[in-house]
Scaffold this active site. Sequence first.
Site, PDB file in Angstrom:
ATOM      1  CG  HIS A   1      -7.019   4.566   1.027  1.00 52.32           C
ATOM      2  ND1 HIS A   1      -7.790   5.711   1.118  1.00 52.32           N
ATOM      3  CD2 HIS A   1      -7.812   3.563   1.484  1.00 52.32           C
ATOM      4  CE1 HIS A   1      -8.986   5.406   1.590  1.00 52.32           C
ATOM      5  NE2 HIS A   1      -9.026   4.118   1.828  1.00 52.32           N
TER       6      HIS A   1
ATOM      7  CE1 TYR B   1      -3.852  -2.246   0.391  1.00 54.21           C
ATOM      8  CE2 TYR B   1      -2.569  -3.282   2.133  1.00 54.21           C
ATOM      9  CZ  TYR B   1      -3.644  -3.294   1.263  1.00 54.21           C
ATOM     10  OH  TYR B   1      -4.517  -4.356   1.266  1.00 54.21           O
TER      11      TYR B   1
ATOM     12  CG  ASN C   1     -11.789  -1.192   7.307  1.00 51.99           C
ATOM     13  OD1 ASN C   1     -10.692  -1.418   7.791  1.00 51.99           O
ATOM     14  ND2 ASN C   1     -12.586  -2.152   6.874  1.00 51.99           N
TER      15      ASN C   1
ATOM     16  CG  ASN D   1     -14.906   3.067   4.312  1.00 60.03           C
ATOM     17  OD1 ASN D   1     -16.038   3.520   4.488  1.00 60.03           O
ATOM     18  ND2 ASN D   1     -14.640   2.187   3.363  1.00 60.03           N
TER      19      ASN D   1
ATOM     20  CE1 TYR E   1      -3.965  -3.753   5.622  1.00 61.07           C
ATOM     21  CE2 TYR E   1      -4.144  -4.777   7.781  1.00 61.07           C
ATOM     22  CZ  TYR E   1      -3.565  -4.710   6.529  1.00 61.07           C
ATOM     23  OH  TYR E   1      -2.580  -5.596   6.189  1.00 61.07           O
TER      24      TYR E   1
END
Length: 186
Positions: free
Chosen positions: A19, A14, A66, A112, A64
């Site tokens: 994000h 990631y 969310n 989120n 993470y």
Amino acid sequence: MKVIAGLGNPGARYDATRHNVGWWVVDRLAYDWSFGSFTRTDRALVTRGTVSGHPVRLVKPTTYMNRSGGALAGLRQEDVDVARDLLVVVDDASLDVATVRFRPSGSAGGHNGLKSVEAVLGTREYPRLRIGVGRCPSGMDLADWVLSEMPREDEEAVTSLLPTLTGAVECWIDEGTEAAMSRFNG
């Protein structure tokens, strides 16, 4: 104590995604302010230091996106005034690349990570710094968009903005959200 939380996802997969722009900002702040290495807690990577006489904690949740709020759950017990002393840094797929938006509060807007922070803190009344990562193309799933890597020119636009964001966050620390909004939103 000022707390600046950059939201993102853990893992090399990631690192270069849209994000993780919140992590990019917090990493740059730690570098520019010579805070030293991040240490691992059960829900975040954390480093501390002083900026303009203010104690500052930089946080990168490792839960993470969310579940990002879990890394900030202890702020209320620490008597951190989240409406004044917390800044959450996130990507925003509704803004053009490298657009900056400070806000004193507001809705999650479908993000989120912000939904998780709001759920844990029990309020929408906390400042946030949104960094534009480009608008999600019509017909594309938003999750696929924000979890994809940025094209080189977009990544360069965001990374070239990082030194300015250090100054913007210093303004927020010293003078508050309204001053940062008037000088850096655009």
